[in-house]
Scaffold this active site. Sequence first.
Site, mmCIF file in Angstrom:
data_model
loop_
_atom_site.group_PDB
_atom_site.id
_atom_site.type_symbol
_atom_site.label_atom_id
_atom_site.label_comp_id
_atom_site.label_asym_id
_atom_site.label_seq_id
_atom_site.Cartn_x
_atom_site.Cartn_y
_atom_site.Cartn_z
ATOM 1 N N ASP A 85 0.853 -1.288 0.044
ATOM 2 C CA ASP A 85 -0.014 0.141 -0.031
ATOM 3 C C ASP A 85 0.931 1.187 -0.006
ATOM 4 O O ASP A 85 0.338 2.358 0.366
ATOM 5 C CB ASP A 85 -0.965 -0.071 1.204
ATOM 6 C CG ASP A 85 -0.477 -0.047 2.566
ATOM 7 O OD1 ASP A 85 0.964 -0.333 2.519
ATOM 8 O OD2 ASP A 85 -0.757 0.005 3.345
ATOM 9 N N HIS A 125 20.827 0.641 -20.117
ATOM 10 C CA HIS A 125 19.895 1.044 -18.977
ATOM 11 C C HIS A 125 20.377 0.516 -17.687
ATOM 12 O O HIS A 125 19.401 0.018 -17.110
ATOM 13 C CB HIS A 125 18.568 0.833 -19.463
ATOM 14 C CG HIS A 125 17.909 1.614 -20.441
ATOM 15 N ND1 HIS A 125 16.759 1.371 -21.235
ATOM 16 C CD2 HIS A 125 18.504 2.583 -21.144
ATOM 17 C CE1 HIS A 125 16.542 2.261 -22.161
ATOM 18 N NE2 HIS A 125 17.479 2.939 -22.250
ATOM 19 N N ASP A 182 25.166 8.584 -16.363
ATOM 20 C CA ASP A 182 23.988 9.253 -17.166
ATOM 21 C C ASP A 182 22.780 9.655 -16.013
ATOM 22 O O ASP A 182 22.262 8.917 -15.572
ATOM 23 C CB ASP A 182 23.339 8.289 -18.233
ATOM 24 C CG ASP A 182 22.217 8.782 -19.141
ATOM 25 O OD1 ASP A 182 21.733 9.929 -18.723
ATOM 26 O OD2 ASP A 182 22.002 8.104 -20.040
ATOM 27 N N ASP A 231 19.489 16.021 -19.020
ATOM 28 C CA ASP A 231 19.751 14.626 -19.211
ATOM 29 C C ASP A 231 21.283 14.682 -19.979
ATOM 30 O O ASP A 231 21.473 14.952 -20.899
ATOM 31 C CB ASP A 231 18.931 14.244 -20.539
ATOM 32 C CG ASP A 231 19.144 12.588 -20.737
ATOM 33 O OD1 ASP A 231 19.991 11.869 -20.289
ATOM 34 O OD2 ASP A 231 18.505 12.278 -21.863
ATOM 35 N N HIS A 241 22.211 2.472 -30.435
ATOM 36 C CA HIS A 241 21.289 3.349 -30.042
ATOM 37 C C HIS A 241 21.330 4.450 -30.961
ATOM 38 O O HIS A 241 22.135 4.796 -31.739
ATOM 39 C CB HIS A 241 21.210 3.466 -28.455
ATOM 40 C CG HIS A 241 22.326 4.429 -27.930
ATOM 41 N ND1 HIS A 241 22.416 5.679 -28.195
ATOM 42 C CD2 HIS A 241 23.211 3.978 -27.297
ATOM 43 C CE1 HIS A 241 23.630 6.142 -27.684
ATOM 44 N NE2 HIS A 241 24.301 4.995 -26.996
ATOM 45 N N HIS A 259 17.078 12.493 -28.811
ATOM 46 C CA HIS A 259 15.821 12.629 -28.613
ATOM 47 C C HIS A 259 15.306 13.915 -28.206
ATOM 48 O O HIS A 259 16.480 14.823 -27.628
ATOM 49 C CB HIS A 259 15.329 11.565 -27.576
ATOM 50 C CG HIS A 259 15.884 11.687 -26.138
ATOM 51 N ND1 HIS A 259 15.663 12.579 -25.191
ATOM 52 C CD2 HIS A 259 17.108 10.883 -25.686
ATOM 53 C CE1 HIS A 259 16.505 12.200 -24.333
ATOM 54 N NE2 HIS A 259 17.439 11.608 -24.512
ATOM 55 N N HIS A 313 12.370 11.737 -22.543
ATOM 56 C CA HIS A 313 12.167 11.499 -24.133
ATOM 57 C C HIS A 313 10.788 12.243 -24.398
ATOM 58 O O HIS A 313 9.886 11.663 -24.489
ATOM 59 C CB HIS A 313 12.181 9.917 -24.235
ATOM 60 C CG HIS A 313 13.293 9.390 -23.991
ATOM 61 N ND1 HIS A 313 13.314 7.808 -24.096
ATOM 62 C CD2 HIS A 313 14.514 9.559 -23.411
ATOM 63 C CE1 HIS A 313 14.715 7.560 -23.738
ATOM 64 N NE2 HIS A 313 15.221 8.544 -23.497
ATOM 65 N N GLU A 360 24.064 12.311 -28.257
ATOM 66 C CA GLU A 360 24.516 11.598 -27.118
ATOM 67 C C GLU A 360 25.022 10.065 -27.812
ATOM 68 O O GLU A 360 24.490 9.013 -27.671
ATOM 69 C CB GLU A 360 23.510 11.072 -26.143
ATOM 70 C CG GLU A 360 22.085 10.645 -26.722
ATOM 71 C CD GLU A 360 21.052 10.371 -25.578
ATOM 72 O OE1 GLU A 360 21.665 9.356 -24.654
ATOM 73 O OE2 GLU A 360 20.121 10.710 -25.605
ATOM 74 N N TYR A 386 30.144 1.030 -27.279
ATOM 75 C CA TYR A 386 30.244 0.009 -25.872
ATOM 76 C C TYR A 386 30.776 -1.320 -26.587
ATOM 77 O O TYR A 386 30.299 -2.013 -27.406
ATOM 78 C CB TYR A 386 28.676 -0.031 -25.777
ATOM 79 C CG TYR A 386 27.661 1.185 -25.630
ATOM 80 C CD1 TYR A 386 27.654 1.813 -24.301
ATOM 81 C CD2 TYR A 386 27.356 1.751 -26.846
ATOM 82 C CE1 TYR A 386 27.362 3.096 -24.281
ATOM 83 C CE2 TYR A 386 26.642 2.900 -26.531
ATOM 84 C CZ TYR A 386 26.773 3.407 -25.487
ATOM 85 O OH TYR A 386 25.938 5.069 -25.327
ATOM 86 N N ARG A 424 29.795 6.957 -23.361
ATOM 87 C CA ARG A 424 28.820 7.734 -24.011
ATOM 88 C C ARG A 424 29.024 9.382 -23.425
ATOM 89 O O ARG A 424 29.362 9.536 -22.257
ATOM 90 C CB ARG A 424 27.174 7.445 -23.569
ATOM 91 C CG ARG A 424 26.051 8.257 -24.091
ATOM 92 C CD ARG A 424 24.854 7.623 -24.087
ATOM 93 N NE ARG A 424 24.389 7.136 -22.677
ATOM 94 C CZ ARG A 424 24.121 6.070 -22.124
ATOM 95 N NH1 ARG A 424 24.738 5.120 -22.947
ATOM 96 N NH2 ARG A 424 23.758 6.123 -21.089
ATOM 97 N N GLU A 438 26.718 13.160 -23.503
ATOM 98 C CA GLU A 438 25.550 13.295 -23.919
ATOM 99 C C GLU A 438 25.507 14.927 -23.467
ATOM 100 O O GLU A 438 25.458 15.253 -22.432
ATOM 101 C CB GLU A 438 24.570 12.716 -23.238
ATOM 102 C CG GLU A 438 23.051 13.164 -23.532
ATOM 103 C CD GLU A 438 21.868 12.180 -22.766
ATOM 104 O OE1 GLU A 438 22.181 11.428 -21.784
ATOM 105 O OE2 GLU A 438 20.791 12.335 -23.217
HETATM 106 N N1 GLY Z 1 18.982 8.807 -19.784
HETATM 107 C C1 GLY Z 1 18.029 8.497 -20.816
HETATM 108 C C2 GLY Z 1 18.692 8.797 -22.327
HETATM 109 O O1 GLY Z 1 19.988 9.124 -22.262
HETATM 110 O O2 GLY Z 1 18.044 8.926 -23.235
HETATM 111 MN MN MN Z 2 20.718 10.537 -20.748
HETATM 112 MN MN MN Z 3 19.123 11.014 -23.494
#
Ligand code: GLY
Ligand code: MN
Ligand code: MN
Length: 448
Positions: free
Chosen positions: A45, A250, A267, A279, A358, A362, A369, A392, A396, A420, A422
């Site tokens: 709950d 992720h 990230d 982000d 990827h 975005h 996003h 970004e 990898y 990465r 970004e």
């Molecule tokens: N943290 C999610 C992205 O970079 O899109």
């Molecule tokens: Mn990110």
């Molecule tokens: Mn992002």
Amino acid sequence: MAIHQPIDGRCAPALFALRRARFFEALGSAAAVIPAAPLAVHHADCEWPFRQNSDFWYLTGFDEPDAVALFLPHRPEGERFVLFVQPREASAEVWQGFRWGTEGAVAHFGADLAHPIHELAERLGDYLKGAEGIAFRVGKHPRVEPLVIAAWAAQLDRAPRNGHAALGLVAPDPLLHAMRLRKTPEELERLREAARISAEAHELARQVARPGLSERQVQAVIEQHFLEQGARGPAYGSIVAGGDNACVLHYTANNAVLQEGDLLLIDAGCSLADYYNGDITRTFPVAGRFSGEQRALYALVLAAQEAAVASVKPGFTAEGVHETALRVLVEGLVQLGLLVGEVDGLLEQGAYRHLYMHRTGHWLGLDVHDVGAYRLGEHHVELESGMVLTVEPGLYVSDRLPVPPGQPAIDNRWKGIGIRIEDDVAVHERGHEVLTAAALKSVAAMER
Ligand code: GLY
Ligand code: MN
Ligand code: MN
């Protein structure tokens, strides 16, 4: 006694009114039903901290669950913006906190009329009577959807006798999300603030990270800064990924110990009280010095990222930004011997996807996003002043995906490197603004 009322959402009510006016214009003679988010169960709950639905927030600035906004262009002036909200109720407020109630909805949030949410089922049909269409997003609001369908079905049942029913149920998304995609100067200011706090947190994290610390301890430093600065907290599950964990896109377990010789990929970005988000991703050596392989790949991702950022300007496209980064990455991977072949062919075949799987960015706004189309049919949406996107690219190197036929097996010295970089970038009349430039990213700045 001082009553401690929440401040979120009471800033600039005129801004929300302006958005509603533009939404009414876009709706024409269709009515719209826009629900708030419900509370989400964490376990048993216990509930998660409340997170408002971004469409509902954008139009109302009202930060409570279990509310519904009606936009009724077919009604007379003074009855067009109607809010259904949780009513004031002492016993509920003792447990869950302050509610604005119906009076607050009118006095502070610009509603023409407000009703308790439990009256929605009984009143919705009357309010929708006379609308040419009903704008409601099916498939997303399981509690409100049956009420909207029932109201529309009742109109259709009566139509042979009274000659009128809404012609169709339409999605409000294309109208509303086209508005949200283009940020106003006030929104850009809020995104700058989210970017400032997020960038500061990355700078702090790099100062404290060292071998022997756990990923979670670094996460704590980042999220402490978000909270100290008045943000709600992280905009999404912070990714604090040492070594090979960075190859899990992720990764949010954040429970490993940082190792000498590894890179640390972070990230993380904050969500402000009014939900605008940062982000940012940065990657640096835990012990302050890159290995040769790490440096080579970092320099390559940085070159790709800088080229992609430089390409952001009105008239270009998000697809073009992605392709810009991709070409630099693939050229560099060929030079390093991680790919073999001719660059155009490798791009066409997607032969790089075991190393870069990827997209390069975005839209960013009230959602991390964020909403808004990237393409309309075959046409890629052109960047316009006021749009905000992340840039970004990454690399990898791990065994998780198979090396495509014809490409070289990867030498162990490259494995476990995940990188990465970004930034959040606003499109301006004559180019762009990197909102997150205060988070350093040069090779030299990443070392100590
Ligand atoms: N943290 C999610 C992205 O970079 O899109
Ligand atoms: Mn990110
Ligand atoms: Mn992002």
